[in-house]
Design an enzyme around this catalytic site. Structure first.
Site, PDB file in Angstrom:
ATOM      1  N   ASP A 146       0.872  -1.169   0.000  1.00  0.00           N
ATOM      2  CA  ASP A 146       0.000   0.000   0.000  1.00  0.00           C
ATOM      3  C   ASP A 146       0.915   1.227   0.000  1.00  0.00           C
ATOM      4  O   ASP A 146       2.116   1.113   0.315  1.00  0.00           O
ATOM      5  CB  ASP A 146      -0.873  -0.029   1.264  1.00  0.00           C
ATOM      6  CG  ASP A 146      -1.597   1.277   1.475  1.00  0.00           C
ATOM      7  OD1 ASP A 146      -2.223   1.768   0.530  1.00  0.00           O
ATOM      8  OD2 ASP A 146      -1.539   1.809   2.615  1.00  0.00           O
TER       9      ASP A 146
ATOM     10  N   ASP B 124      -0.310   5.105   0.781  1.00  0.00           N
ATOM     11  CA  ASP B 124      -0.627   6.129   1.778  1.00  0.00           C
ATOM     12  C   ASP B 124      -0.700   5.536   3.182  1.00  0.00           C
ATOM     13  O   ASP B 124      -1.468   4.618   3.438  1.00  0.00           O
ATOM     14  CB  ASP B 124      -1.954   6.809   1.424  1.00  0.00           C
ATOM     15  CG  ASP B 124      -1.842   7.528   0.100  1.00  0.00           C
ATOM     16  OD1 ASP B 124      -0.971   8.403  -0.007  1.00  0.00           O
ATOM     17  OD2 ASP B 124      -2.600   7.195  -0.829  1.00  0.00           O
TER      18      ASP B 124
ATOM     19  N   LYS C 121     -12.002  11.533  -4.793  1.00  0.00           N
ATOM     20  CA  LYS C 121     -13.299  11.991  -5.315  1.00  0.00           C
ATOM     21  C   LYS C 121     -14.426  11.454  -4.429  1.00  0.00           C
ATOM     22  O   LYS C 121     -15.349  12.178  -4.055  1.00  0.00           O
ATOM     23  CB  LYS C 121     -13.487  11.514  -6.769  1.00  0.00           C
ATOM     24  CG  LYS C 121     -12.483  12.139  -7.734  1.00  0.00           C
ATOM     25  CD  LYS C 121     -12.761  11.767  -9.185  1.00  0.00           C
ATOM     26  CE  LYS C 121     -12.365  10.352  -9.552  1.00  0.00           C
ATOM     27  NZ  LYS C 121     -10.933  10.082  -9.587  1.00  0.00           N
ATOM     28  N   GLU C 122     -14.286  10.189  -4.074  1.00  0.00           N
ATOM     29  CA  GLU C 122     -15.290   9.556  -3.218  1.00  0.00           C
ATOM     30  C   GLU C 122     -15.329  10.234  -1.846  1.00  0.00           C
ATOM     31  O   GLU C 122     -16.381  10.406  -1.245  1.00  0.00           O
ATOM     32  CB  GLU C 122     -14.949   8.063  -3.045  1.00  0.00           C
ATOM     33  CG  GLU C 122     -15.059   7.233  -4.328  1.00  0.00           C
ATOM     34  CD  GLU C 122     -13.821   7.297  -5.235  1.00  0.00           C
ATOM     35  OE1 GLU C 122     -12.913   8.116  -4.986  1.00  0.00           O
ATOM     36  OE2 GLU C 122     -13.776   6.514  -6.201  1.00  0.00           O
TER      37      GLU C 122
END
Ligand code: XBP
Ligand code: MG
Length: 254
Positions: free
Chosen positions: A10, A12, A55-56
């Site tokens: 991953d 972030d 965006k979500e």
């Protein structure tokens, strides 16, 4: 049990602490650029992290935390524009070298590469953000060290859905039991475990209270030879920093 062939990271929160001082700051810069009075402080941002994807996350903010904002048919386009601006601000910030990798990350990736371990990324963030972090915080050209970079809108369902890890495994043509995943959050481990990957967790300020049931091990960070990790859950097999020997043992243990 297959032999350990690949590590899937991953980005972030795992490779670097990007959320509070990186993504959050860039979102606020985009809101300012668009003359919006939206502001995400550190505490609110922690709540917004429940939803992955920029965006979500903005859509979730309007739905749950800024219900007074008048949404209409142009709101999705506004969100797309804000997100493009946010990505610009974020990548510019990374180019200044403002966000370093977390302890042990560069050492581990370098060792894995030297020993021909296959490397991949599985993240919900935008591909440009991954490149910016790797090139500025890991090493120039290091994007090429990763044979697969699974990122952003490449799959429609972001973490906690397993799709991004499943996509990476398919691209590498590897079964889950030949790989280990590295995550920092509940949404992350739900995604990696959904793809049946054994998962190593390094927590951060936003995720230290998350539920990591089923993780192979939970650590405060990957550790360095002169500054070992703290084991929060699981078996560290007597190691004080994450290296390939430790990962082989985690991989081969039940
Ligand atoms: C990362 C995210 C991303 C970033 C923002 O989650 O949640 O949404 O915060 O990225 P994970 P974009 O570490 O679980 O992959 O704005 O580029 O979408
Ligand atoms: Mg993460």
């Amino acid at each position: 049990m297959s032999k350990l062939e690949a590590l899937i990271f991953d980005v972030d929160g795992t490779l670097a602490d990007t959320e509070r001082d990186g993504h959050r700051v860039a979102f606020n810069q985009a809101f300012e650029e668009y003359d919006l009075d939206w502001y995400w402080d550190e505490e609110l941002y922690g709540k917004l992290l429940a939803v992955t994807g920029g965006k979500e996350r903005m859509a979730y903010y309007l739905e749950k935390f800024n219900t007074a904002y008048p949404q209409n048919e142009t709101t999705p386009e506004l969100i797309r524009e804000l997100h493009a601006a946010k990505t610009r601000h974020y990548t510019e910030l990374l180019a200044t070298g403002a966000i370093p990798l977390r302890p042990g990350v560069k050492r581990l990736i370098t060792e894995a590469r030297d020993k021909n371990m296959r490397l991949a990324v599985a993240t919900t963030t935008t591909p440009a953000n991954v490149t910016a972090l790797l090139e500025h915080a890991l090493a120039p050209g290091s994007t090429e060290w990763f044979e697969v970079i699974a990122a952003g809108d490449i799959v429609p369902a972001k973490k906690p859905a397993a799709d991004i890890y499943t996509w990476a495994l398919e691209k590498m043509n590897l079964p889950a039991d030949a790989c280990l995943a590295f995550e920092d959050s509940r949404n992350g481990i739900l995604s990696s475990q959904g793809a049946r990957l054994k998962t190593i967790i390094t927590v951060n300020g936003y995720t230290e209270q998350d539920n990591f049931d089923g993780a192979a091990i939970v650590l405060d960070n990957m550790g360095e030879p002169d500054q070992g990790f703290k084991t929060l859950a699981g078996d560290n097999h007597g190691f004080s920093y994450v290296n390939l020997d430790m990962l082989e043992q985690i991989h081969s243990s039940a």
